[in-house]
Write a protein that holds these residues in place. Structure first.
Motif, PDB file in Angstrom:
ATOM      1  N   ALA A 189       0.677  -1.137  -0.127  1.00 55.78           N
ATOM      2  CA  ALA A 189       0.101   0.066   0.208  1.00 55.78           C
ATOM      3  C   ALA A 189       0.895   1.286   0.068  1.00 55.78           C
ATOM      4  CB  ALA A 189      -0.956   0.134   0.919  1.00 55.78           C
ATOM      5  N   GLY A 190       1.842   1.331   0.738  1.00 59.80           N
ATOM      6  CA  GLY A 190       2.745   2.323   0.965  1.00 59.80           C
ATOM      7  C   GLY A 190       3.586   2.641  -0.223  1.00 59.80           C
ATOM      8  N   LEU A 191       4.116   1.550  -0.799  1.00 63.68           N
ATOM      9  CA  LEU A 191       4.924   1.530  -2.186  1.00 63.68           C
ATOM     10  C   LEU A 191       4.012   2.151  -3.358  1.00 63.68           C
ATOM     11  CD1 LEU A 191       7.601   1.225  -3.219  1.00 63.68           C
ATOM     12  CD2 LEU A 191       7.193  -1.115  -3.727  1.00 63.68           C
ATOM     13  N   ALA A 192       2.854   1.513  -3.407  1.00 64.05           N
ATOM     14  CA  ALA A 192       2.028   2.010  -4.626  1.00 64.05           C
ATOM     15  C   ALA A 192       1.630   3.520  -4.432  1.00 64.05           C
ATOM     16  CB  ALA A 192       0.562   1.073  -4.226  1.00 64.05           C
ATOM     17  N   TRP A 193       1.190   4.043  -3.253  1.00 63.73           N
ATOM     18  CA  TRP A 193       0.911   5.322  -3.243  1.00 63.73           C
ATOM     19  C   TRP A 193       2.180   6.186  -3.498  1.00 63.73           C
ATOM     20  CZ3 TRP A 193      -3.397   8.217  -1.401  1.00 63.73           C
ATOM     21  CH2 TRP A 193      -3.147   9.565  -1.279  1.00 63.73           C
ATOM     22  N   VAL A 248     -14.268  15.619 -10.654  1.00 59.66           N
ATOM     23  CA  VAL A 248     -12.788  15.442 -10.899  1.00 59.66           C
ATOM     24  C   VAL A 248     -12.635  15.054 -12.450  1.00 59.66           C
ATOM     25  CG1 VAL A 248     -10.639  14.044 -10.254  1.00 59.66           C
ATOM     26  CG2 VAL A 248     -12.223  14.683  -8.481  1.00 59.66           C
ATOM     27  N   PRO A 249     -12.184  15.901 -13.324  1.00 54.87           N
ATOM     28  CA  PRO A 249     -12.252  15.815 -14.717  1.00 54.87           C
ATOM     29  C   PRO A 249     -11.055  14.689 -15.012  1.00 54.87           C
ATOM     30  CG  PRO A 249     -11.428  17.893 -14.331  1.00 54.87           C
ATOM     31  CD  PRO A 249     -12.119  17.315 -12.949  1.00 54.87           C
ATOM     32  N   ASN A 250     -11.216  14.193 -16.214  1.00 52.49           N
ATOM     33  CA  ASN A 250     -10.087  13.453 -16.776  1.00 52.49           C
ATOM     34  C   ASN A 250      -9.511  12.413 -15.802  1.00 52.49           C
ATOM     35  OD1 ASN A 250     -10.083  15.102 -19.060  1.00 52.49           O
ATOM     36  ND2 ASN A 250      -8.860  16.499 -18.234  1.00 52.49           N
ATOM     37  N   LEU A 251     -10.443  11.455 -15.280  1.00 53.90           N
ATOM     38  CA  LEU A 251     -10.161  10.441 -14.340  1.00 53.90           C
ATOM     39  C   LEU A 251      -9.851   9.272 -14.632  1.00 53.90           C
ATOM     40  CD1 LEU A 251      -9.874  10.143 -11.099  1.00 53.90           C
ATOM     41  CD2 LEU A 251     -12.437   9.416 -11.311  1.00 53.90           C
ATOM     42  N   GLU A 252     -10.392   9.130 -15.895  1.00 55.82           N
ATOM     43  CA  GLU A 252     -10.484   7.806 -16.578  1.00 55.82           C
ATOM     44  C   GLU A 252      -8.994   7.076 -16.640  1.00 55.82           C
ATOM     45  OE1 GLU A 252     -11.667  10.152 -17.735  1.00 55.82           O
ATOM     46  OE2 GLU A 252     -13.838   9.978 -17.630  1.00 55.82           O
ATOM     47  N   ILE A 253      -7.885   7.729 -17.482  1.00 57.24           N
ATOM     48  CA  ILE A 253      -6.738   7.222 -17.701  1.00 57.24           C
ATOM     49  C   ILE A 253      -6.010   7.150 -16.317  1.00 57.24           C
ATOM     50  CG2 ILE A 253      -4.509   7.494 -18.704  1.00 57.24           C
ATOM     51  CD1 ILE A 253      -6.922   6.638 -20.496  1.00 57.24           C
ATOM     52  N   PRO A 254      -5.871   8.060 -15.430  1.00 50.74           N
ATOM     53  CA  PRO A 254      -5.340   7.979 -14.268  1.00 50.74           C
ATOM     54  C   PRO A 254      -5.884   6.650 -13.424  1.00 50.74           C
ATOM     55  CG  PRO A 254      -5.864  10.457 -14.716  1.00 50.74           C
ATOM     56  CD  PRO A 254      -6.554   9.440 -15.609  1.00 50.74           C
ATOM     57  N   ARG A 255      -7.151   6.736 -13.498  1.00 46.88           N
ATOM     58  CA  ARG A 255      -7.737   5.472 -12.689  1.00 46.88           C
ATOM     59  C   ARG A 255      -7.065   3.858 -13.318  1.00 46.88           C
ATOM     60  NH1 ARG A 255      -9.481   1.736  -9.007  1.00 46.88           N
ATOM     61  NH2 ARG A 255     -11.212   0.677  -9.602  1.00 46.88           N
ATOM     62  N   PHE A 256      -6.992   4.054 -14.760  1.00 39.81           N
ATOM     63  CA  PHE A 256      -6.516   2.755 -14.984  1.00 39.81           C
ATOM     64  C   PHE A 256      -4.909   2.480 -14.885  1.00 39.81           C
ATOM     65  CE2 PHE A 256      -4.134   0.491 -18.503  1.00 39.81           C
ATOM     66  CZ  PHE A 256      -4.899  -0.660 -18.440  1.00 39.81           C
ATOM     67  N   VAL A 257      -4.226   3.669 -14.806  1.00 40.99           N
ATOM     68  CA  VAL A 257      -2.750   3.672 -14.592  1.00 40.99           C
ATOM     69  C   VAL A 257      -2.315   3.397 -13.016  1.00 40.99           C
ATOM     70  CG1 VAL A 257      -0.608   4.999 -14.568  1.00 40.99           C
ATOM     71  CG2 VAL A 257      -2.328   5.097 -16.356  1.00 40.99           C
ATOM     72  N   ALA A 258      -3.468   3.863 -12.309  1.00 36.87           N
ATOM     73  CA  ALA A 258      -3.396   3.595 -10.877  1.00 36.87           C
ATOM     74  C   ALA A 258      -3.541   1.993 -10.292  1.00 36.87           C
ATOM     75  CB  ALA A 258      -4.362   4.651  -9.976  1.00 36.87           C
ATOM     76  N   ALA A 259      -4.652   1.541 -11.161  1.00 39.34           N
ATOM     77  CA  ALA A 259      -4.765   0.237 -10.963  1.00 39.34           C
ATOM     78  C   ALA A 259      -3.629  -0.587 -11.451  1.00 39.34           C
ATOM     79  CB  ALA A 259      -6.007  -0.374 -11.584  1.00 39.34           C
ATOM     80  N   LEU A 260      -2.987  -0.321 -12.439  1.00 38.71           N
ATOM     81  CA  LEU A 260      -1.891  -1.007 -12.977  1.00 38.71           C
ATOM     82  C   LEU A 260      -0.769  -0.895 -12.052  1.00 38.71           C
ATOM     83  CD1 LEU A 260      -0.535  -2.543 -15.395  1.00 38.71           C
ATOM     84  CD2 LEU A 260       0.202  -0.168 -16.402  1.00 38.71           C
ATOM     85  N   VAL A 261      -0.538   0.311 -11.534  1.00 40.36           N
ATOM     86  CA  VAL A 261       0.621   0.366 -10.413  1.00 40.36           C
ATOM     87  C   VAL A 261       0.502  -0.380  -9.247  1.00 40.36           C
ATOM     88  CG1 VAL A 261       1.556   2.206  -8.907  1.00 40.36           C
ATOM     89  CG2 VAL A 261       1.143   2.836 -11.270  1.00 40.36           C
ATOM     90  N   GLY A 262      -0.774  -0.268  -8.911  1.00 40.59           N
ATOM     91  CA  GLY A 262      -1.232  -1.309  -7.453  1.00 40.59           C
ATOM     92  C   GLY A 262      -1.057  -2.855  -7.804  1.00 40.59           C
ATOM     93  N   GLY A 263      -1.457  -3.234  -8.787  1.00 43.49           N
ATOM     94  CA  GLY A 263      -1.225  -4.492  -9.372  1.00 43.49           C
ATOM     95  C   GLY A 263       0.417  -5.034  -9.443  1.00 43.49           C
ATOM     96  N   ALA A 264       0.837  -4.150 -10.121  1.00 47.71           N
ATOM     97  CA  ALA A 264       2.260  -4.263 -10.359  1.00 47.71           C
ATOM     98  C   ALA A 264       3.148  -4.290  -9.057  1.00 47.71           C
ATOM     99  CB  ALA A 264       3.071  -3.204 -11.524  1.00 47.71           C
ATOM    100  N   VAL A 265       2.939  -3.415  -8.280  1.00 47.00           N
ATOM    101  CA  VAL A 265       3.560  -3.345  -6.898  1.00 47.00           C
ATOM    102  C   VAL A 265       3.483  -4.272  -6.116  1.00 47.00           C
ATOM    103  CG1 VAL A 265       3.351  -2.234  -4.499  1.00 47.00           C
ATOM    104  CG2 VAL A 265       3.664  -0.753  -6.770  1.00 47.00           C
TER     105      VAL A 265
END
Length: 405
Positions: A58-62, A162-179
Motif C-alpha cells: 500500500a505504501g509503495l503503491a501510493w 474530478v475531470p479526466n479521471l479515466e486514464i489515471p484510474r487505469f494507470v493507478a490500478a496498473l501500479v497497484g497490481g504491479a507493486v
C-alpha cells in the motif's frame, strides 16, 4: 425423624459437591481460554507476513502513483494493491490481471455513457448495470465483475467533480497490481515451503487421527467409535481446500520469486503434485472406515493384521508429512505404505468377510494413492502394491473384489 437424616446428610455434602463442580468449571474455562489465546496467537503469527506485505504494498503503491507518476487521487493505487494482495494465495497473478480487465471495462462503459447521457443517479445505475453485463459477457469471474462495477461507480460519481479521471484510474490500478507482484515476488516474499507445510498439516493430521481411531475401533469392535471417525474424516473440505490453495500459491511463488526458483523441481513440486492423490486417499480412507463400521456391526471376523494394516497406513501419512516438511525425498513413507499393504495381505489370507474384503481393498487403494503422492507413477505404484500384498487366494475364502489394486 429417621427419614430426615439423608436430606440433612445430603445438604452437608451438597456444598462440597457444588464447590468441586465450580472448581471444575473454572478449570475447564481456563483451559478453553488458554486454548483460545494460543489459537489466536497462532493465527496472528500466520497472518504477520501477509500484514507486512499489505502495508509495504500500500505504501509503495501510493509513493509510485503520487510522487513518481503524479496521478491525481492516487488512492486507487494502494486500494488496487491491497485488493490484489487479498486474493487467495496462488491466485494473485490472476487476480491482478482480472483487476486490470475489470478496471478497463468499468472505465470504458462509464466514460462512454457519461459522454452520451451525462451524470446523475439514474445514469449511475445504468452504468453499473451495463458494466456488469459486459463483464459477464466476456466471461469474467466474480472478482472481475465486482471490479468492473466498482470502477463504474467511481467513474460515475467522481468524474463530474474530478475531470479526466479515466486514464489515471487505469494507470493507478496498473501500479497497484504491479507493486503487489513486486512485493510478493521480490521485496518481501513468503517462504512457500513454510506456507504449504502450515496448510498441509491439518489435512494430513485429520487423516492420521481418524485412521488410528478406526484401527482402535476395529480392535475393540466399537462401531460407534468407527462411525465417529468416519464423520470427522468426512468433514475435510476446509482442510483440503487450504492444502490445495497453499500448494497452488507455493507453485506460484516458486515461479515468480527469484529467491525460490530453486524450489521448483524440489519439495515444492512434490507438494503441488501430492494434493490430488492425498484427496483420493482421504476419500478411499472414508470408504475403508465406512465398511469397517459395517464389518463390526455384522460381526465379521477381524484378523489381528487388519487394524495393524490401518495403523501402518496412518503411520505412512505421518512419515509422509514429516519428510515433506523436512524437504526430503519420501522414501520412508513409501516403505511404510507398503508395510500397510503387507499387513492387509496377511489379514486377507487369515480369512475375512464381505466387508472385510472391502477394507483390505481400500487399504491397498489408499496406499497406492500415498505412493503416487510421493512421486511414484500410478503404474509403478500398482505393480509394487500387488507384489507387496502377496497371493490373492486365501486358505478358504471368497475372491477379492475387482476394485482392489
Amino acid at each position: 425423624m429417621v427419614g430426615d437424616g439423608p436430606p440433612r446428610g445430603g445438604s452437608r455434602r451438597a456444598p462440597a459437591d457444588r464447590a468441586a463442580d465450580a472448581r471444575g468449571a473454572v478449570a475447564q474455562l481456563r483451559r478453553r481460554s488458554a486454548q483460545s489465546v494460543r489459537e489466536r496467537l497462532r493465527r496472528v503469527r500466520a497472518g504477520t507476513g501477509l500484514a507486512a506485505q499489505a502495508g509495504l504494498a500500500a505504501g509503495l503503491a501510493w509513493w509510485v502513483a503520487a510522487d513518481l507518476l503524479h496521478i491525481p487521487l492516487p488512492l486507487f493505487a494502494p486500494i488496487s494493491a491491497v485488493v490484489a494482495l487479498a486474493a487467495s494465495v496462488g491466485q494473485r497473478l490472476r487476480r491482478t490481471v482480472e483487476l486490470l480487465i475489470g478496471v478497463s471495462v468499468g472505465v470504458l462503459v462509464g466514460d462512454l455513457l457519461i459522454f452520451l447521457i451525462g451524470a446523475g443517479p439514474w445514469q449511475l445505475g445504468l452504468i453499473v448495470v451495463l458494466a456488469i453485463i459486459v463483464a459477464v459477457f466476456i466471461g469474467g469471474s466474480p472478482a472481475l465483475v465486482v471490479q468492473s462495477a466498482a470502477t463504474a461507480v467511481l467513474i460515475g460519481t467522481l468524474t463530474p467533480s474530478v475531470p479526466n479521471l479515466e486514464i489515471p484510474r487505469f494507470v493507478a490500478a496498473l501500479v497497484g497490481g504491479a507493486v503487489t507482484l513486486v512485493v510478493t515476488a521480490v521485496l518481501l516474499p513468503l517462504n512457500p515451503l513454510r506456507v504449504v507445510n502450515r496448510a498441509a498439516g491439518p489435512a494430513l493430521d485429520l487423516l492420521i487421527d481418524q485412521l488410528e481411531a478406526a484401527a482402535e475401533a476395529m480392535r475393540g469392535r466399537d462401531a460407534d467409535r468407527a462411525q465417529a471417525a468416519l464423520d470427522r474424516l468426512r468433514d475435510n473440505k476446509k482442510q483440503l481446500g487450504a492444502f490445495g490453495e497453499a500448494a497452488q500459491g507455493a507453485r506460484e511463488a516458486s515461479t515468480l520469486s527469484p529467491l525460490h526458483w530453486g524450489n521448483r523441481r524440489g519439495p515444492m513440486e512434490r507438494y503441488a503434485q501430492s494434493v490430488e492423490p492425498v484427496d483420493r486417499a482421504m476419500r478411499n480412507s472414508g470408504t475403508l472406515i465406512r465398511r469397517a463400521v459395517t464389518m463390526i456391526e455384522d460381526g465379521e471376523p477381524i484378523p489381528e493384521a487388519m487394524p495393524a494394516a490401518v495403523v501402518a497406513l496412518a503411520q505412512a501419512v505421518r512419515v509422509l508429512r514429516r519428510e515433506f516438511t523436512a524437504g526430503n525425498d519420501p522414501d520412508r513413507a513409501r516403505e511404510q505404505a507398503l508395510r500397510s499393504v503387507c499387513e492387509a495381505g496377511r489379514a486377507y489370507r487369515a480369512g475375512v468377510g464381505f466387508s472385510g474384503e472391502v477394507v483390505v481393498a481400500q487399504v491397498r487403494t489408499a496406499a497406492s494413492d500415498l505412493l503416487v503422492a510421493t512421486g511414484t507413477s500410478q503404474d509403478d505404484a500398482n505393480r509394487t502394491i500387488r507384489h507387496a500384498f502377496g497371493p490373492l487366494t486365501p486358505p478358504a475364502g471368497p475372491t477379492p473384489p475387482a476394485a482392489s489394486r
